[in-house]
Design a protein around this motif. Structure first.
Motif, short mmCIF file in Angstrom:
data_model
loop_
_atom_site.label_atom_id
_atom_site.label_comp_id
_atom_site.label_asym_id
_atom_site.label_seq_id
_atom_site.Cartn_x
_atom_site.Cartn_y
_atom_site.Cartn_z
N UNK A 44 0.84 -1.20 0.00
CA UNK A 44 0.00 0.00 0.00
C UNK A 44 0.87 1.25 0.00
N UNK A 45 0.44 2.24 -0.72
CA UNK A 45 1.10 3.54 -0.74
C UNK A 45 0.43 4.40 0.31
N UNK A 46 1.22 4.93 1.23
CA UNK A 46 0.68 5.73 2.33
C UNK A 46 0.39 7.14 1.84
N UNK A 47 -0.85 7.55 2.04
CA UNK A 47 -1.28 8.89 1.65
C UNK A 47 -2.40 9.34 2.56
N UNK A 48 -3.14 10.34 2.14
CA UNK A 48 -4.26 10.82 2.92
C UNK A 48 -5.39 9.80 2.87
N UNK A 49 -6.04 9.55 3.98
CA UNK A 49 -7.17 8.63 4.01
C UNK A 49 -6.76 7.20 4.31
N UNK A 50 -7.77 6.34 4.37
CA UNK A 50 -7.59 4.93 4.70
C UNK A 50 -6.95 4.21 3.52
N UNK A 51 -5.90 3.44 3.78
CA UNK A 51 -5.19 2.75 2.71
C UNK A 51 -5.79 1.40 2.33
N UNK A 52 -6.41 0.71 3.28
CA UNK A 52 -6.90 -0.64 3.00
C UNK A 52 -8.20 -0.88 3.76
N UNK A 53 -9.21 -1.35 3.04
CA UNK A 53 -10.47 -1.71 3.68
C UNK A 53 -10.91 -3.07 3.19
N UNK A 54 -11.63 -3.79 4.05
CA UNK A 54 -12.25 -5.05 3.66
C UNK A 54 -13.75 -4.82 3.69
N UNK A 55 -14.49 -5.18 2.76
CA UNK A 55 -14.20 -6.08 1.67
C UNK A 55 -13.68 -5.29 0.45
N UNK A 56 -12.60 -5.76 -0.05
CA UNK A 56 -12.02 -5.23 -1.28
C UNK A 56 -11.23 -6.36 -1.91
N UNK A 57 -10.50 -6.04 -2.94
CA UNK A 57 -9.72 -7.08 -3.60
C UNK A 57 -8.39 -7.31 -2.90
#
Length: 179
Positions: A44-57
């Motif tokens: 994941x590239x760290x930036x503004x906002x949430x980087x990873x959420x489930x459910x996703x790919x």
């Protein structure tokens, strides 16, 4: 006074510690229950906002199946959040987050401060090295709106030439003092 000025002149100037923004972080999840093994890797590239959420790919969502989980990185922190009715992390051999490739070679993690509302989660579940952090989730229950946040304490790592200059300067002062 002259000796103090000489020592100050010999000390290398350390760069300030770098942060995580705009860097790529590896997010792993390790789950081992006997012969059943799942190891994920998401970059994941760290930036503004949430980087990873489930459910996703994201691969981690194959292990963390509740659709209301997220990971958010900031300049010097990692935050896991769960929103829902509650869930249990199984009590198996391995059931942990691992965050790697944190910071570059010029910055090292020297400590981790934990804040959480997850019962049973404490500092003994956190291990870290210069560029990685592990979080043991075995047998934890997360209730509604559960979270943990890891505030990363960092320090700049001196370049080898700067460290050699410092050691040489200190040796010179010690030899001069013996005279």
């Amino acid at each position: 006074m002259k000796k103090l000025l000489a020592l100050a002149a010999l000390l290398p100037t350390l760069a300030s510690a770098a942060g995580l923004l705009d860097s790529t972080v590896n997010v792993h999840y390790h789950f081992v229950d006997g012969s059943q093994t799942m190891n994920t890797l998401d970059k994941v590239v760290v930036g503004a906002g949430v980087e990873l959420t489930c459910a996703s790919s994201a691969e981690i969502c194959n292990v963390l199946t509740a659709p209301t989980q997220s990971l958010d990185f900031s300049e010097n922190a990692i935050r896991y959040a769960y929103v829902g009715g509650g869930a249990d992390f199984m009590d198996v051999q391995h059931n942990r987050f691992q965050f790697t490739s944190l910071y570059g070679g010029d910055t090292a993690i020297t400590g981790v401060q934990l804040s959480t509302n997850i019962a049973g989660m404490d500092a003994s579940r956190i291990t870290f090295g210069d560029h990685m952090v592990n979080v043991d989730m075995r047998a934890l229950h997360v209730g509604a709106d559960a979270y943990f946040q890891l505030s990363l304490v960092t320090a700049p790592v001196p370049e080898p030439a700067s460290a050699a200059l410092l050691v040489g300067g200190l040796a010179l002062l010690a030899a001069r003092r013996r005279r």
